[in-house]
Design an enzyme around this catalytic site. Structure first.
Site, PDB file in Angstrom:
ATOM      1  N   ALA A  71       3.625   6.035 -37.096  1.00 57.02           N
ATOM      2  CA  ALA A  71       4.061   6.157 -38.490  1.00 57.02           C
ATOM      3  C   ALA A  71       4.436   7.605 -38.790  1.00 57.02           C
ATOM      4  O   ALA A  71       3.691   8.529 -38.486  1.00 57.02           O
ATOM      5  CB  ALA A  71       2.947   5.681 -39.419  1.00 57.02           C
ATOM      6  N   GLN A 118       6.919  -4.072 -37.912  1.00 55.30           N
ATOM      7  CA  GLN A 118       5.468  -4.270 -37.950  1.00 55.30           C
ATOM      8  C   GLN A 118       4.975  -4.349 -39.391  1.00 55.30           C
ATOM      9  O   GLN A 118       5.236  -3.466 -40.203  1.00 55.30           O
ATOM     10  CB  GLN A 118       4.743  -3.126 -37.250  1.00 55.30           C
ATOM     11  CG  GLN A 118       3.260  -3.439 -37.116  1.00 55.30           C
ATOM     12  CD  GLN A 118       2.471  -2.319 -36.486  1.00 55.30           C
ATOM     13  OE1 GLN A 118       2.271  -1.278 -37.108  1.00 55.30           O
ATOM     14  NE2 GLN A 118       2.021  -2.511 -35.275  1.00 55.30           N
ATOM     15  N   CYS A 134      -4.732  -0.887 -36.653  1.00 57.16           N
ATOM     16  CA  CYS A 134      -4.815   0.365 -37.396  1.00 57.16           C
ATOM     17  C   CYS A 134      -6.261   0.663 -37.798  1.00 57.16           C
ATOM     18  O   CYS A 134      -6.919  -0.172 -38.414  1.00 57.16           O
ATOM     19  CB  CYS A 134      -3.920   0.331 -38.633  1.00 57.16           C
ATOM     20  SG  CYS A 134      -3.936   1.922 -39.477  1.00 57.16           S
ATOM     21  N   LYS A 148      -0.217  -6.506 -32.438  1.00 53.28           N
ATOM     22  CA  LYS A 148      -0.674  -5.271 -31.783  1.00 53.28           C
ATOM     23  C   LYS A 148      -2.106  -5.020 -32.216  1.00 53.28           C
ATOM     24  O   LYS A 148      -2.404  -5.046 -33.413  1.00 53.28           O
ATOM     25  CB  LYS A 148       0.220  -4.092 -32.174  1.00 53.28           C
ATOM     26  CG  LYS A 148      -0.217  -2.786 -31.523  1.00 53.28           C
ATOM     27  CD  LYS A 148       0.900  -1.751 -31.571  1.00 53.28           C
ATOM     28  CE  LYS A 148       0.515  -0.434 -30.931  1.00 53.28           C
ATOM     29  NZ  LYS A 148      -0.343   0.398 -31.773  1.00 53.28           N
ATOM     30  N   ASN A 206      -1.062  -0.241 -23.620  1.00 52.13           N
ATOM     31  CA  ASN A 206      -0.742   0.945 -24.444  1.00 52.13           C
ATOM     32  C   ASN A 206      -1.911   1.929 -24.464  1.00 52.13           C
ATOM     33  O   ASN A 206      -3.062   1.529 -24.519  1.00 52.13           O
ATOM     34  CB  ASN A 206      -0.408   0.487 -25.879  1.00 52.13           C
ATOM     35  CG  ASN A 206      -0.354   1.626 -26.884  1.00 52.13           C
ATOM     36  OD1 ASN A 206      -1.118   1.640 -27.843  1.00 52.13           O
ATOM     37  ND2 ASN A 206       0.526   2.574 -26.679  1.00 52.13           N
ATOM     38  N   ASP A 231      -2.211   6.557 -23.944  1.00 52.70           N
ATOM     39  CA  ASP A 231      -2.285   7.745 -23.081  1.00 52.70           C
ATOM     40  C   ASP A 231      -1.228   7.809 -21.986  1.00 52.70           C
ATOM     41  O   ASP A 231      -1.425   8.541 -21.015  1.00 52.70           O
ATOM     42  CB  ASP A 231      -3.674   7.875 -22.435  1.00 52.70           C
ATOM     43  CG  ASP A 231      -4.772   8.088 -23.465  1.00 52.70           C
ATOM     44  OD1 ASP A 231      -4.451   8.214 -24.654  1.00 52.70           O
ATOM     45  OD2 ASP A 231      -5.951   8.117 -23.071  1.00 52.70           O
ATOM     46  N   GLY A 243       3.709   5.798 -27.062  1.00 56.13           N
ATOM     47  CA  GLY A 243       3.818   6.392 -28.391  1.00 56.13           C
ATOM     48  C   GLY A 243       3.920   7.910 -28.288  1.00 56.13           C
ATOM     49  O   GLY A 243       5.020   8.475 -28.195  1.00 56.13           O
ATOM     50  N   ARG A 244       2.762   8.585 -28.255  1.00 56.87           N
ATOM     51  CA  ARG A 244       2.757  10.043 -28.260  1.00 56.87           C
ATOM     52  C   ARG A 244       3.486  10.621 -27.053  1.00 56.87           C
ATOM     53  O   ARG A 244       4.082  11.696 -27.137  1.00 56.87           O
ATOM     54  CB  ARG A 244       1.318  10.553 -28.345  1.00 56.87           C
ATOM     55  CG  ARG A 244       0.693  10.278 -29.716  1.00 56.87           C
ATOM     56  CD  ARG A 244      -0.802  10.484 -29.707  1.00 56.87           C
ATOM     57  NE  ARG A 244      -1.461   9.545 -28.808  1.00 56.87           N
ATOM     58  CZ  ARG A 244      -2.729   9.607 -28.465  1.00 56.87           C
ATOM     59  NH1 ARG A 244      -3.490  10.566 -28.952  1.00 56.87           N
ATOM     60  NH2 ARG A 244      -3.259   8.708 -27.649  1.00 56.87           N
TER      61      ARG A 244
HETATM   62  C1  LIG Z   1       0.506   9.540 -35.920  1.00 62.13           C
HETATM   63  C2  LIG Z   1       0.280   8.148 -35.426  1.00 62.13           C
HETATM   64  C3  LIG Z   1       0.799   7.068 -36.152  1.00 62.13           C
HETATM   65  C4  LIG Z   1       0.613   5.748 -35.701  1.00 62.13           C
HETATM   66  N1  LIG Z   1       1.157   4.722 -36.411  1.00 62.13           N
HETATM   67  C5  LIG Z   1       1.005   3.447 -35.958  1.00 62.13           C
HETATM   68  C6  LIG Z   1       1.599   2.351 -36.651  1.00 62.13           C
HETATM   69  O1  LIG Z   1       2.289   2.494 -37.675  1.00 62.13           O
HETATM   70  N2  LIG Z   1       1.375   1.094 -36.167  1.00 62.13           N
HETATM   71  C7  LIG Z   1       0.622   0.869 -35.024  1.00 62.13           C
HETATM   72  O2  LIG Z   1       0.460  -0.273 -34.618  1.00 62.13           O
HETATM   73  N3  LIG Z   1       0.081   1.891 -34.356  1.00 62.13           N
HETATM   74  C8  LIG Z   1       0.255   3.164 -34.787  1.00 62.13           C
HETATM   75  N4  LIG Z   1      -0.283   4.194 -34.069  1.00 62.13           N
HETATM   76  C9  LIG Z   1      -0.924   3.914 -32.770  1.00 62.13           C
HETATM   77  C10 LIG Z   1       0.085   4.013 -31.631  1.00 62.13           C
HETATM   78  O3  LIG Z   1       1.105   3.033 -31.737  1.00 62.13           O
HETATM   79  C11 LIG Z   1      -0.590   3.847 -30.252  1.00 62.13           C
HETATM   80  O4  LIG Z   1      -1.252   2.606 -30.214  1.00 62.13           O
HETATM   81  C12 LIG Z   1      -1.603   4.958 -29.971  1.00 62.13           C
HETATM   82  O5  LIG Z   1      -1.125   6.211 -30.370  1.00 62.13           O
HETATM   83  C13 LIG Z   1      -1.951   5.002 -28.459  1.00 62.13           C
HETATM   84  O6  LIG Z   1      -0.791   5.083 -27.669  1.00 62.13           O
HETATM   85  P1  LIG Z   1      -0.174   6.498 -27.154  1.00 62.13           P
HETATM   86  O7  LIG Z   1      -1.257   7.225 -26.409  1.00 62.13           O
HETATM   87  O8  LIG Z   1       0.982   6.089 -26.276  1.00 62.13           O
HETATM   88  O9  LIG Z   1       0.263   7.268 -28.358  1.00 62.13           O
HETATM   89  C14 LIG Z   1      -0.122   5.506 -34.508  1.00 62.13           C
HETATM   90  C15 LIG Z   1      -0.653   6.589 -33.793  1.00 62.13           C
HETATM   91  C16 LIG Z   1      -0.451   7.897 -34.231  1.00 62.13           C
HETATM   92  C17 LIG Z   1      -0.997   9.045 -33.422  1.00 62.13           C
END
Ligand SMILES: Cc1cc2nc3c(=O)[nH]c(=O)nc-3n(C[C@H](O)[C@H](O)[C@H](O)COP(=O)(O)O)c2cc1C
Length: 354
Positions: free
Chosen positions: A30, A83, A113, A152, A214, A216, A238-239
């Site tokens: 987000a 979503q 979330c 999710k 999903n 890291d 994501g990150r």
């Molecule tokens: C700043 C931020 C915003 C996120 N917003 C959402 C979101 O809107 N919907 C969701 O399902 N997950 C959200 N997540 C979780 C990520 O989609 C993901 O599951 C989580 O960061 C782990 O994956 P990663 O290590 O690839 O980032 C958010 C995570 C972060 C850090």
């Protein structure tokens, strides 16, 4: 399984009636994975499915401007899922119908979330605590629309309540088309390492729907490891996509047996320009304010000299942005770019207070 052994038949994946061209997806972040970012990252190649930021179901239907902006899309922003979240089934159903009526091809229900404002209404990860309620909610949404519905979620609320495998089995019976699992509990927030065994337990629990692993994944090798250790069918990043927007194209090249290369300075500056200009298409002059949030990120990512990073934080017009981008191009490499480890802030402190 070396990357090069993955043949092209393996590169696409079926999610319900949708064929997604790559198994590497963009996880929603987000505030970051907005339309402009999705479009610019898609241009680099290798990205499969992208998902919008979480959208509050009731506000979407009520026509809140902010929610409607979150679901704005363009033909090149495809394949896309939207979503939605809510603790109230009727709201999720209305939002799902609205989305289907407006041509959206996929609906993702947020059950992961950890934020209090989402959980206190019974939405997000809270839904994972009530199996019957979660199943009734999901069943209602699936019945209401013809497009594929995905979920999710996290591994569970805490380590004593790892409900993801049992829930996934039930969701599959109800007709959920795929499930993304962030391999942490709600209690963990973003702490500790992602639990590959936990994701594998979900893969083992379902019969045939795709499970998207999903958490890291920062490099193509991490993505490979996620698939190998968990047996998941696709990976959501994501990150890691913020750390390296080229991660999807690098994975694609590796799968084709081609050594990936780092983007040249000109390509990096082009990415910055296109990101901003796509934002202008959506938000016009307001983009100057919105884009400031990315100044620090580009500062580190592109090794932008401090004075230019500072100007990127304060610019007031589209013309000024173009001047800054030209100068960034001319002075590229003046500051040594370090590989940042944590460009995206995650909530911190005790998870109960988020
Ligand atoms: C700043 C931020 C915003 C996120 N917003 C959402 C979101 O809107 N919907 C969701 O399902 N997950 C959200 N997540 C979780 C990520 O989609 C993901 O599951 C989580 O960061 C782990 O994956 P990663 O290590 O690839 O980032 C958010 C995570 C972060 C850090």
């Amino acid at each position: 399984m070396p990357f090069s052994s993955l043949n092209t038949d393996e590169s696409s994946i079926q999610i319900g009636t949708r064929t997604i061209p790559s198994r590497y997806f963009l996880a929603p972040l987000a505030g970051y994975t907005h339309l402009a970012f999705r479009r610019v990252i898609r241009e680099l190649g290798g990205l499969g499915l992208a998902t919008t930021d979480l959208v509050l179901a009731s506000q979407l239907v009520a026509g809140s401007q902010k929610s409607r902006q979150l679901v704005v899309t363009t033909p090149d922003d495809d394949p896309l899922s939207v979503q939605i979240f809510s603790g109230i089934q009727r709201e999720l159903i209305s939002a799902a119908k609205w989305l289907e009526d407006h041509g959206y091809q996929g609906i993702d229900i947020n059950m992961g979330c950890p934020m209090a404002k989402v959980n206190s209404s019974g939405g997000g990860a809270r839904l994972m605590c009530d199996t019957d309620g979660a199943c009734a909610t999901v069943a209602g949404v699936i019945e209401a629309v013809d497009v594929p519905v995905t979920v999710k979620m996290r591994l569970g609320w805490d380590r004593d309540n790892l409900t993801a495998p049992a829930l996934s089995r039930e969701f599959e019976k109800l007709g959920v088309a795929a499930i993304t699992i962030h391999g942490r509990t709600r209690q963990q927030g973003f702490q500790g390492e992602v639990n590959h065994d936990g994701i594998k337990a979900v893969v083992d629990a379902v019969e045939s729907i795709p499970i998207v692993g999903n958490g890291d994944v920062r490099t193509p090798e991490d993505a490979q490891r996620m698939r190998k250790l968990t047996g998941c069918h696709a990976v959501a990043i994501g990150r890691g996509a913020m750390l390296d927007p080229w991660i999807f194209s690098k994975i694609q090249r590796l799968e084709q047996g081609v050594e990936p290369t780092e983007p040249r300075p000109a390509e990096q500056v082009q990415f910055l320009r296109r990101h901003f200009h796509y934002m202008v298409e959506q938000y016009q002059d307001y983009s100057c304010l919105l884009f400031r949030k990315f100044a620090g990120w580009y500062g580190q990512k592109l090794g932008i000299p401090d004075d230019l990073e500072d100007r990127l934080r304060r610019f007031e017009s589209i013309e000024e942005f173009d001047e800054i981008a030209n100068e960034i191009h001319a002075r590229h490499g003046e500051r040594i770019a370090t590989l940042p480890t944590a460009l995206i802030n995650v909530p911190n402190g005790p998870v109960e207070r988020w």
